[in-house]
Design an enzyme around this catalytic site. Sequence first.
Site, mmCIF file in Angstrom:
data_model
loop_
_atom_site.group_PDB
_atom_site.id
_atom_site.type_symbol
_atom_site.label_atom_id
_atom_site.label_comp_id
_atom_site.label_asym_id
_atom_site.label_seq_id
_atom_site.Cartn_x
_atom_site.Cartn_y
_atom_site.Cartn_z
ATOM 1 N N ASP A 277 4.576 -0.637 7.350
ATOM 2 C CA ASP A 277 3.398 0.090 6.877
ATOM 3 C C ASP A 277 3.738 1.572 7.030
ATOM 4 O O ASP A 277 3.620 2.130 8.122
ATOM 5 C CB ASP A 277 2.172 -0.285 7.711
ATOM 6 C CG ASP A 277 0.925 0.470 7.290
ATOM 7 O OD1 ASP A 277 0.783 0.776 6.092
ATOM 8 O OD2 ASP A 277 0.087 0.757 8.167
ATOM 9 N N GLU B 104 4.470 -1.747 2.237
ATOM 10 C CA GLU B 104 3.239 -1.512 1.486
ATOM 11 C C GLU B 104 3.484 -0.425 0.452
ATOM 12 O O GLU B 104 4.121 0.592 0.739
ATOM 13 C CB GLU B 104 2.119 -1.096 2.444
ATOM 14 C CG GLU B 104 0.769 -1.025 1.795
ATOM 15 C CD GLU B 104 -0.355 -0.804 2.793
ATOM 16 O OE1 GLU B 104 -1.166 0.109 2.548
ATOM 17 O OE2 GLU B 104 -0.419 -1.542 3.795
ATOM 18 N N ASP C 47 -1.770 -0.369 12.470
ATOM 19 C CA ASP C 47 -0.481 -0.122 11.811
ATOM 20 C C ASP C 47 0.431 -1.341 11.953
ATOM 21 O O ASP C 47 1.103 -1.740 11.002
ATOM 22 C CB ASP C 47 0.206 1.119 12.400
ATOM 23 C CG ASP C 47 -0.577 2.398 12.144
ATOM 24 O OD1 ASP C 47 -1.089 2.569 11.022
ATOM 25 O OD2 ASP C 47 -0.677 3.220 13.068
#
Length: 159
Positions: free
Chosen positions: A7, A67, A139
């Site tokens: 992420d 992501e 996260d």
Amino acid sequence: MIILGIDPSLVSTGWGVISISGSIVNYIDSGVIKTVSKDSLVLKLGNISLMIEKLITRFNPFHVAMEEVFINKNYSSSVTLIQARGAIMSVIGRYNIDFSEYAPNKIKKAIVGAGKAEKHQVQQMVKLLMHIKKAISKDESDALATAYTASVNHQIKII
């Protein structure tokens, strides 16, 4: 098969490592790469790259999933996110690791079943699916959700 989920962020990049054996998903480890706010952009990107490289050499993932970027109203934060992703992708490229990226709504749908799920819902489902007892940050849960999405996506061919 080991999957590293990421992420990305210039401030706190979440990472999560899972293993896949058939249809069984096992949590291995997760954490956050934090940068120092007073450091220059170059130092922050260098630190992120170095830490991603350490994760790759430590866990030897078959696949890395990240992501995707979504451009928001704050142009400068979008640009720094793109720069962080570029630093991460350059390390993945140097190691020639299979790579995929997923939109946030696709990740949420894979984990929660709804593309508009809230962060806390993703976090709860990640902990439930992966039998994680300890506290993990948002996260970390986002990174683990990204890895999980890669595991169920058709792009990964299990040999």
